[in-house]
Enzyme design. Structure first.
Site, PDB file in Angstrom:
ATOM      1  N   GLY A  11       0.829  -1.206   0.000  1.00 42.54           N
ATOM      2  CA  GLY A  11       0.000   0.000   0.000  1.00 42.54           C
ATOM      3  C   GLY A  11       0.857   1.247   0.000  1.00 42.54           C
ATOM      4  O   GLY A  11       2.086   1.191  -0.141  1.00 42.54           O
TER       5      GLY A  11
ATOM      6  N   GLY B 182      -0.159  -1.506   6.135  1.00 38.27           N
ATOM      7  CA  GLY B 182      -1.206  -0.496   6.086  1.00 38.27           C
ATOM      8  C   GLY B 182      -2.562  -1.145   6.341  1.00 38.27           C
ATOM      9  O   GLY B 182      -2.663  -2.358   6.557  1.00 38.27           O
TER      10      GLY B 182
ATOM     11  N   ASP C 250      -7.067  -0.477   5.387  1.00 35.20           N
ATOM     12  CA  ASP C 250      -8.114   0.368   4.806  1.00 35.20           C
ATOM     13  C   ASP C 250      -8.990   0.956   5.898  1.00 35.20           C
ATOM     14  O   ASP C 250      -9.519   2.056   5.742  1.00 35.20           O
ATOM     15  CB  ASP C 250      -8.927  -0.457   3.808  1.00 35.20           C
TER      16      ASP C 250
ATOM     17  N   LYS D  89      -8.433  -5.057   5.016  1.00 34.79           N
ATOM     18  CA  LYS D  89      -7.261  -4.938   4.158  1.00 34.79           C
ATOM     19  C   LYS D  89      -7.605  -5.543   2.797  1.00 34.79           C
ATOM     20  O   LYS D  89      -8.552  -6.293   2.687  1.00 34.79           O
ATOM     21  CB  LYS D  89      -6.064  -5.665   4.777  1.00 34.79           C
ATOM     22  N   GLY D  90      -6.829  -5.147   1.795  1.00 33.08           N
ATOM     23  CA  GLY D  90      -7.093  -5.719   0.479  1.00 33.08           C
ATOM     24  C   GLY D  90      -7.576  -4.700  -0.528  1.00 33.08           C
ATOM     25  O   GLY D  90      -7.924  -5.065  -1.655  1.00 33.08           O
TER      26      GLY D  90
ATOM     27  N   GLU E 216      -0.505 -10.747   2.653  1.00 32.59           N
ATOM     28  CA  GLU E 216      -0.398  -9.937   3.868  1.00 32.59           C
ATOM     29  C   GLU E 216      -0.828 -10.729   5.099  1.00 32.59           C
ATOM     30  O   GLU E 216      -0.209 -10.633   6.161  1.00 32.59           O
ATOM     31  CB  GLU E 216      -1.281  -8.689   3.738  1.00 32.59           C
TER      32      GLU E 216
HETATM   33  O1  LIG Z   1      -4.165  -4.724  -0.464  1.00 29.17           O
HETATM   34  C1  LIG Z   1      -3.679  -3.721   0.025  1.00 29.17           C
HETATM   35  C2  LIG Z   1      -3.322  -3.594   1.419  1.00 29.17           C
HETATM   36  O2  LIG Z   1      -4.128  -4.308   2.309  1.00 29.17           O
HETATM   37  C3  LIG Z   1      -3.047  -2.190   1.916  1.00 29.17           C
HETATM   38  O3  LIG Z   1      -2.227  -2.324   3.040  1.00 29.17           O
HETATM   39  C4  LIG Z   1      -4.291  -1.399   2.291  1.00 29.17           C
HETATM   40  O4  LIG Z   1      -5.143  -1.322   1.161  1.00 29.17           O
HETATM   41  C5  LIG Z   1      -3.967   0.011   2.784  1.00 29.17           C
HETATM   42  O5  LIG Z   1      -3.275   0.713   1.811  1.00 29.17           O
HETATM   43  P1  LIG Z   1      -2.890   2.244   1.974  1.00 29.17           P
HETATM   44  O6  LIG Z   1      -1.808   2.350   3.001  1.00 29.17           O
HETATM   45  O7  LIG Z   1      -2.457   2.652   0.593  1.00 29.17           O
HETATM   46  O8  LIG Z   1      -4.147   2.978   2.383  1.00 29.17           O
END
Ligand SMILES: O=C[C@H](O)[C@H](O)[C@H](O)COP(=O)(O)O
Length: 278
Positions: free
Chosen positions: A59, A115, A117, A127-128, A136
């Site tokens: 992320g 990270g 969501d 997450k995802g 992850e």
């Molecule tokens: O699949 C992606 C992951 O779970 C990320 O860690 C999650 O989407 C958070 O991403 P970001 O830090 O860009 O908000």
């Protein structure tokens, strides 16, 4: 499997995290600055010289984790191995000259940073959003300590407050229509197959699978453990993007330069920004 040897303590100076307003002056917007603040504070508290196997999540927040770890210096980092959770984090590790490992070589990871969501008050999280949640979750389960890093928008009381695409669900491609039908019957009438941008057809994960986004009603999201189990029982589902009771702490960078830390023992800490501390 090459085992990391014990590192020496770095004598390099590490600069303190900057407040978002200050970083905004450096060209980062407040949200990016908040991500960086969360990541820097989390690394400062959780990456110790004795930590030699480190998980690198995915992320837009995780690059700041790596940036801060690099500041600990080569003396420490040359003896460490970093475990990716996606193509993106593998690139991050390799492009920064760090040692790359994998979870099959290192099934015990000292500390993993990732990270999220959204994160609720019990540190359950969605997450995802970037379709990386299968790897992850494997890396997170292999880790002795999982630390979440995010900006203030992700800090919520219950999952689904702000993140409205729904629960990310990785499915084997040939089963997607059947799983969509199951999810719609289970209480997610608007579940949809995630489509790619700048590529015709669906998003394909690093594992060659598809992703369904399934929004559920608040009553379901308020019991994420039960919901996760119900979804995971659907044949064809590979992994669900809800992580229950896995993280030890979540760090949220705030717009005013403070950091909110939520821990799995139920405690919360507010770390004032350096400017507020003066
Ligand atoms: O699949 C992606 C992951 O779970 C990320 O860690 C999650 O989407 C958070 O991403 P970001 O830090 O860009 O908000």
């Amino acid at each position: 499997m090459p085992l990391p040897s014990k590192p020496e303590v770095s004598t390099e100076t590490i600069r303190p995290p900057l407040a978002p307003q200050v970083i905004a002056g450096e060209g980062l917007n407040v949200i990016e600055a908040a991500k960086r603040l969360a990541a820097y504070t989390a690394v400062d508290r959780h990456v110790k010289p004795e930590h030699t196997v480190i998980g690198v999540g995915s992320g837009s927040t995780v690059p700041y984790v790596v940036e801060r770890i690099l500041e600990q210096g080569q003396e420490l980092n040359k003896n460490r191995v970093f475990i990716p959770t996606s193509f993106q984090s593998r690139e991050l590790i390799v492009n920064n000259g760090l040692n790359l490992g994998d979870v099959d070589q290192y099934p015990t990871i000292d500390v993993d940073f990732d990270g999220a969501d959204e994160v609720d008050n019990e540190l359950n999280c969605i997450k995802g959003g970037g379709a990386c949640h299968l790897r992850e979750k494997v890396v997170a389960e292999a880790a002795t300590t999982l630390i979440l890093v995010a900006d203030y928008r992700k800090n919520v009381s219950y999952l689904g407050t702000n993140f409205d695409p729904g629960v990310p669900i990785e499915v084997v491609p040939f089963a997607y229509a059947k799983v969509l039908k199951n999810l719609r019957a289970m209480g997610s009438p608007n579940a949809t197959l995630r489509m790619a941008v700048r590529k015709a057809g669906p998003v394909v994960t690093d594992n060659g699978n598809f992703v369904i986004d399934a929004p559920f009603a608040r009553k379901d999201m308020m019991d994420p453990f039960t919901l996760t189990h119900k979804i995971k029982m659907l044949t064809g589902v590979v992994e669900v993007g809800i992580f229950c009771h896995m993280a030890q702490a979540a760090y949220f960078g705030n717009a005013d330069g403070s950091v909110t830390i939520k821990r799995n023992d139920g405690t919360t800490e507010e770390v004032a920004s350096p400017s507020q501390q003066k």
